[in-house]
Design a protein around this motif. Structure first.
Motif, PDB file in Angstrom:
ATOM      1  N   LEU A  70      56.582  84.804  31.682  1.00 21.19           N
ATOM      2  CA  LEU A  70      56.172  83.518  32.256  1.00 21.19           C
ATOM      3  C   LEU A  70      56.875  82.344  31.571  1.00 21.19           C
ATOM      4  O   LEU A  70      57.242  81.359  32.226  1.00 21.19           O
ATOM      5  N   MET A  71      57.064  82.462  30.267  1.00 21.47           N
ATOM      6  CA  MET A  71      57.676  81.357  29.526  1.00 21.47           C
ATOM      7  C   MET A  71      59.204  81.400  29.545  1.00 21.47           C
ATOM      8  O   MET A  71      59.845  80.392  29.244  1.00 21.47           O
ATOM      9  N   LYS A  72      59.767  82.556  29.886  1.00 24.44           N
ATOM     10  CA  LYS A  72      61.221  82.708  29.837  1.00 24.44           C
ATOM     11  C   LYS A  72      61.914  81.710  30.753  1.00 24.44           C
ATOM     12  O   LYS A  72      62.854  81.015  30.346  1.00 24.44           O
ATOM     13  N   ARG A  73      61.445  81.606  31.986  1.00 26.31           N
ATOM     14  CA  ARG A  73      62.073  80.696  32.944  1.00 26.31           C
ATOM     15  C   ARG A  73      61.928  79.241  32.489  1.00 26.31           C
ATOM     16  O   ARG A  73      62.877  78.451  32.560  1.00 26.31           O
ATOM     17  N   PHE A  74      60.733  78.917  31.981  1.00 25.64           N
ATOM     18  CA  PHE A  74      60.510  77.541  31.521  1.00 25.64           C
ATOM     19  C   PHE A  74      61.395  77.215  30.317  1.00 25.64           C
ATOM     20  O   PHE A  74      62.027  76.156  30.264  1.00 25.64           O
ATOM     21  N   MET A  75      61.463  78.141  29.362  1.00 22.31           N
ATOM     22  CA  MET A  75      62.263  77.899  28.157  1.00 22.31           C
ATOM     23  C   MET A  75      63.745  77.787  28.488  1.00 22.31           C
ATOM     24  O   MET A  75      64.445  76.887  27.994  1.00 22.31           O
ATOM     25  N   LEU A  76      64.246  78.690  29.343  1.00 23.66           N
ATOM     26  CA  LEU A  76      65.660  78.643  29.692  1.00 23.66           C
ATOM     27  C   LEU A  76      66.005  77.374  30.464  1.00 23.66           C
ATOM     28  O   LEU A  76      67.056  76.772  30.261  1.00 23.66           O
ATOM     29  N   THR A  77      65.094  76.964  31.368  1.00 25.85           N
ATOM     30  CA  THR A  77      65.350  75.748  32.141  1.00 25.85           C
ATOM     31  C   THR A  77      65.474  74.534  31.235  1.00 25.85           C
ATOM     32  O   THR A  77      66.397  73.719  31.374  1.00 25.85           O
ATOM     33  N   THR A  93      85.650  70.345  32.182  1.00 26.93           N
ATOM     34  CA  THR A  93      84.577  71.147  32.782  1.00 26.93           C
ATOM     35  C   THR A  93      84.383  72.477  32.067  1.00 26.93           C
ATOM     36  O   THR A  93      83.527  73.268  32.481  1.00 26.93           O
ATOM     37  N   PHE A  94      85.158  72.716  31.009  1.00 29.30           N
ATOM     38  CA  PHE A  94      85.064  74.009  30.333  1.00 29.30           C
ATOM     39  C   PHE A  94      83.684  74.210  29.711  1.00 29.30           C
ATOM     40  O   PHE A  94      83.079  75.282  29.846  1.00 29.30           O
ATOM     41  N   ASP A  95      83.170  73.183  28.998  1.00 29.33           N
ATOM     42  CA  ASP A  95      81.861  73.334  28.364  1.00 29.33           C
ATOM     43  C   ASP A  95      80.750  73.452  29.400  1.00 29.33           C
ATOM     44  O   ASP A  95      79.740  74.124  29.157  1.00 29.33           O
ATOM     45  N   ASP A  96      80.916  72.838  30.589  1.00 30.75           N
ATOM     46  CA  ASP A  96      79.921  73.013  31.657  1.00 30.75           C
ATOM     47  C   ASP A  96      79.875  74.471  32.117  1.00 30.75           C
ATOM     48  O   ASP A  96      78.789  75.020  32.384  1.00 30.75           O
ATOM     49  N   GLN A  97      81.032  75.091  32.208  1.00 30.52           N
ATOM     50  CA  GLN A  97      81.077  76.501  32.607  1.00 30.52           C
ATOM     51  C   GLN A  97      80.493  77.409  31.528  1.00 30.52           C
ATOM     52  O   GLN A  97      79.866  78.431  31.838  1.00 30.52           O
ATOM     53  N   VAL A  98      80.686  77.034  30.255  1.00 36.94           N
ATOM     54  CA  VAL A  98      80.106  77.819  29.161  1.00 36.94           C
ATOM     55  C   VAL A  98      78.586  77.758  29.223  1.00 36.94           C
ATOM     56  O   VAL A  98      77.889  78.769  29.007  1.00 36.94           O
ATOM     57  N   VAL A  99      78.019  76.582  29.528  1.00 37.39           N
ATOM     58  CA  VAL A  99      76.561  76.438  29.640  1.00 37.39           C
ATOM     59  C   VAL A  99      76.026  77.338  30.751  1.00 37.39           C
ATOM     60  O   VAL A  99      75.002  78.014  30.588  1.00 37.39           O
ATOM     61  N   GLU A 100      76.729  77.350  31.903  1.00 34.68           N
ATOM     62  CA  GLU A 100      76.282  78.214  33.000  1.00 34.68           C
ATOM     63  C   GLU A 100      76.405  79.686  32.623  1.00 34.68           C
ATOM     64  O   GLU A 100      75.598  80.522  33.054  1.00 34.68           O
ATOM     65  N   LEU A 101      77.408  79.991  31.805  1.00 31.68           N
ATOM     66  CA  LEU A 101      77.595  81.374  31.368  1.00 31.68           C
ATOM     67  C   LEU A 101      76.459  81.844  30.463  1.00 31.68           C
ATOM     68  O   LEU A 101      76.146  83.038  30.415  1.00 31.68           O
ATOM     69  N   ASN A 103      73.328  81.440  30.786  1.00 33.39           N
ATOM     70  CA  ASN A 103      72.057  81.689  31.478  1.00 33.39           C
ATOM     71  C   ASN A 103      71.639  83.156  31.423  1.00 33.39           C
ATOM     72  O   ASN A 103      70.562  83.488  30.929  1.00 33.39           O
ATOM     73  N   LYS A 104      72.500  84.040  31.902  1.00 36.06           N
ATOM     74  CA  LYS A 104      72.131  85.461  31.947  1.00 36.06           C
ATOM     75  C   LYS A 104      72.018  86.089  30.555  1.00 36.06           C
ATOM     76  O   LYS A 104      71.036  86.797  30.280  1.00 36.06           O
ATOM     77  N   PRO A 105      72.990  85.871  29.642  1.00 41.10           N
ATOM     78  CA  PRO A 105      72.840  86.465  28.314  1.00 41.10           C
ATOM     79  C   PRO A 105      71.558  86.038  27.586  1.00 41.10           C
ATOM     80  O   PRO A 105      70.897  86.868  26.958  1.00 41.10           O
ATOM     81  N   LEU A 106      71.188  84.759  27.666  1.00 44.10           N
ATOM     82  CA  LEU A 106      69.949  84.304  27.014  1.00 44.10           C
ATOM     83  C   LEU A 106      68.724  84.935  27.663  1.00 44.10           C
ATOM     84  O   LEU A 106      67.755  85.287  26.973  1.00 44.10           O
ATOM     85  N   SER A 107      68.765  85.076  28.983  1.00 44.13           N
ATOM     86  CA  SER A 107      67.642  85.708  29.681  1.00 44.13           C
ATOM     87  C   SER A 107      67.468  87.164  29.239  1.00 44.13           C
ATOM     88  O   SER A 107      66.350  87.601  28.919  1.00 44.13           O
ATOM     89  N   TYR A 108      68.580  87.900  29.189  1.00 42.34           N
ATOM     90  CA  TYR A 108      68.510  89.297  28.746  1.00 42.34           C
ATOM     91  C   TYR A 108      68.103  89.393  27.270  1.00 42.34           C
ATOM     92  O   TYR A 108      67.364  90.307  26.878  1.00 42.34           O
ATOM     93  N   LEU A 109      68.572  88.446  26.458  1.00 41.61           N
ATOM     94  CA  LEU A 109      68.232  88.466  25.037  1.00 41.61           C
ATOM     95  C   LEU A 109      66.729  88.286  24.827  1.00 41.61           C
ATOM     96  O   LEU A 109      66.115  89.011  24.016  1.00 41.61           O
ATOM     97  N   PHE A 144      75.944  91.233  23.240  1.00 40.41           N
ATOM     98  CA  PHE A 144      76.859  90.283  22.607  1.00 40.41           C
ATOM     99  C   PHE A 144      78.318  90.595  22.945  1.00 40.41           C
ATOM    100  O   PHE A 144      79.126  89.680  23.122  1.00 40.41           O
ATOM    101  N   THR A 145      78.656  91.871  23.056  1.00 41.57           N
ATOM    102  CA  THR A 145      80.025  92.230  23.453  1.00 41.57           C
ATOM    103  C   THR A 145      80.327  91.757  24.862  1.00 41.57           C
ATOM    104  O   THR A 145      81.404  91.210  25.138  1.00 41.57           O
ATOM    105  N   TRP A 146      79.387  91.954  25.758  1.00 40.41           N
ATOM    106  CA  TRP A 146      79.551  91.503  27.148  1.00 40.41           C
ATOM    107  C   TRP A 146      79.673  89.978  27.220  1.00 40.41           C
ATOM    108  O   TRP A 146      80.509  89.434  27.953  1.00 40.41           O
ATOM    109  N   PHE A 147      78.857  89.267  26.432  1.00 36.99           N
ATOM    110  CA  PHE A 147      78.921  87.800  26.430  1.00 36.99           C
ATOM    111  C   PHE A 147      80.280  87.315  25.914  1.00 36.99           C
ATOM    112  O   PHE A 147      80.887  86.401  26.494  1.00 36.99           O
ATOM    113  N   LEU A 148      80.780  87.918  24.829  1.00 35.27           N
ATOM    114  CA  LEU A 148      82.082  87.514  24.293  1.00 35.27           C
ATOM    115  C   LEU A 148      83.207  87.797  25.288  1.00 35.27           C
ATOM    116  O   LEU A 148      84.134  86.994  25.432  1.00 35.27           O
ATOM    117  N   ALA A 149      83.132  88.935  25.991  1.00 32.53           N
ATOM    118  CA  ALA A 149      84.150  89.265  26.985  1.00 32.53           C
ATOM    119  C   ALA A 149      84.147  88.242  28.124  1.00 32.53           C
ATOM    120  O   ALA A 149      85.208  87.809  28.594  1.00 32.53           O
TER     121      ALA A 149
END
Length: 434
Positions: A70-77, A93-101, A103-109, A144-149
């Motif tokens: 329940l808190m995951k979506r709120f915290m990530l947002t 726009t590079f740092d904007d793309q990094v922020v969007e990138l 999303n999924k790794p933090l959710s899985y973490l 972490f390997t997937w995120f770095l790739a």
């Protein structure tokens, strides 16, 4: 009224801390006993064992997962919104793309940590607990390997866009090549960490790879030398595509700089491929980086030209250079320098403001024509290679008179005068042409 123990009870329910769940010291055991006592008053079944664990612990484990989801979506947002505000302050726009990138790794973490933390509420066997810890560590390594790739892939696209805007094509080859090497290194390190979790000795594998890498390097040393040569050309930038260059063996216009070789279109319209390792260590003359272009020539006039006519010729050539708008006025020379085999030689040295070859030749032609016209106007003729044959007639009396005259003139000279001269650096005779 809530006391300290009730507040700790609420906090303990909302925060599934692994440290608390695994606590072995006396104070935390008292807190666990307190929670179990309080719950049993409202729910007598709380102490009921299910698969060797009290029911209230199973409830806390499930509750921990539900609260996290329940808190995951709120915290990530909230977190990503703060990151977007920071990245929005920059122009790229590079740092904007990094922020969007992120999303999924933090959710899985958060999910991995949450499930692992909730498992600590349950009394598991030692072997099962080791297995869950093993899966937890493996999941983190893979994540972490997937995120770095993904981050490397994103950086590659950003650098490729920058490379596409540059005039050189070398960076178009270097960026994917370096990106591929970094990706392989990232996956290799991740794979070794996973293998190490299985209890396999990674040091032996690394040693084996070292021996194999050495054998590969010896077999492909020329190819690797060309690759590193391409990187050196890219970083040092002695030339770019379209530049007119001259090496120790070839001269022409650079058409392409690849990973293995550099292609040059010679003025005979042939294409020469030079290995990059040779280019990297060779002396390169880049004509496109000339700021001005040199013209050096020697004019030969006949020996019938008198000293006065020769002085006037020199001054007339100086006037031509002095008044020409395409001649660099910072430095030029016109001097009577040599008595040649068949001509009196006038040295002419100057620079054109343009470096364009066709314009350079037009200026040279125009000045040459003006010199011909100005010298012809005063009766000075240009010499050409010739040989004059004279029949010598010896007159001993005349020779003796001239010798006596020279002796008197020399003895009548004043004491030797020491000239004061400034030192000057000048090109050698063989390097005088432009």
């Amino acid at each position: 009224m809530l006391n300290y123990k009730h507040l700790m009870f609420i906090f303990y329910m909302l925060k599934p801390s692994i440290t608390y769940a695994q606590a072995k010291d006396e104070s935390h055991l008292d807190l666990l006993a307190f929670i179990e006592t309080e719950l049993s008053q409202f729910f007598p079944q709380a102490k009921t064992l299910f698969l060797g664990t009290a029911s209230w612990r199973w409830g806390f484990a499930v509750l921990s997962v539900l609260i996290l989801l329940l808190m995951k979506r709120f915290m990530l947002t909230k977190l990503l919104k703060w990151f977007r505000v920071l990245s929005g302050k920059t122009e790229n726009t590079f740092d904007d793309q990094v922020v969007e990138l992120l999303n999924k790794p933090l959710s899985y973490l958060l999910m991995i940590i949450g499930f692992y933390g909730s498992s600590k509420w349950i009394n598991l066997s030692e072997s099962l607990e080791r297995f869950i810890t093993f899966c937890y560590r493996i999941s983190l390594i893979i994540l972490f390997t997937w995120f770095l790739a993904c981050l490397i892939e994103l950086s590659t696209k950003f650098l490729e866009d920058l490379a596409a805007k540059s005039s050189s094509t070398l960076d178009d080859y270097v960026v994917p090549f370096v990106s591929r090497i970094i990706k392989i290194a990232t996956y290799s390190i991740g794979g070794m960490l996973v293998i190490q979790e299985f209890g396999i000795n990674v040091a032996g594998i690394i040693a084996g790879l070292g021996v194999g890498g050495l054998a590969f390097a010896l077999a492909a040393q020329e190819t690797l030398a060309n690759w590193f040569g391409a990187i050196m050309i890219y970083t040092d930038r002695p030339f770019e595509v379209g530049h007119w260059i001259k090496t120790s063996q070839f001269e022409g216009v650079v058409e392409e700089v690849g990973l293995r070789s550099t292609r040059i279109r010679t003025f005979a319209q042939t294409v020469v491929s030079i290995p990059n390792r040779q280019i990297a260590v060779d002396v390169i003359e880049n004509f496109n980086k000339m700021q001005k272009r040199r013209i050096s020539l020697k004019l030969g006039v006949t020996y019938e030209t008198s000293p006065a006519m020769l002085e006037e010729s020199v001054e007339r050539i100086r006037d031509i250079l002095r008044n020409h708008e395409e001649v660099d006025q910072s430095f030029w020379l016109v001097k009577f320098t040599d008595f040649g085999d068949s001509a009196l030689e006038i040295f002419v040295y100057y620079f054109t403001l343009t470096t364009n070859w066709e314009e350079y030749l037009s200026i040279k032609q125009e000045i040459n024509l003006r010199i011909m016209q100005r010298l012809k106007a005063i009766g000075v003729e240009f010499a050409f290679p010739s040989m004059s044959i004279y029949q010598a007639v010896s007159d001993p009396e005349q020779t003796a008179k001239l010798d006596a005259q020279a002796r008197r003139l020399f003895s009548a000279r004043a004491p030797e005068v020491v000239d004061r001269r400034e030192t000057m650096t000048a090109p050698s005779e063989s390097n005088a042409d432009g």
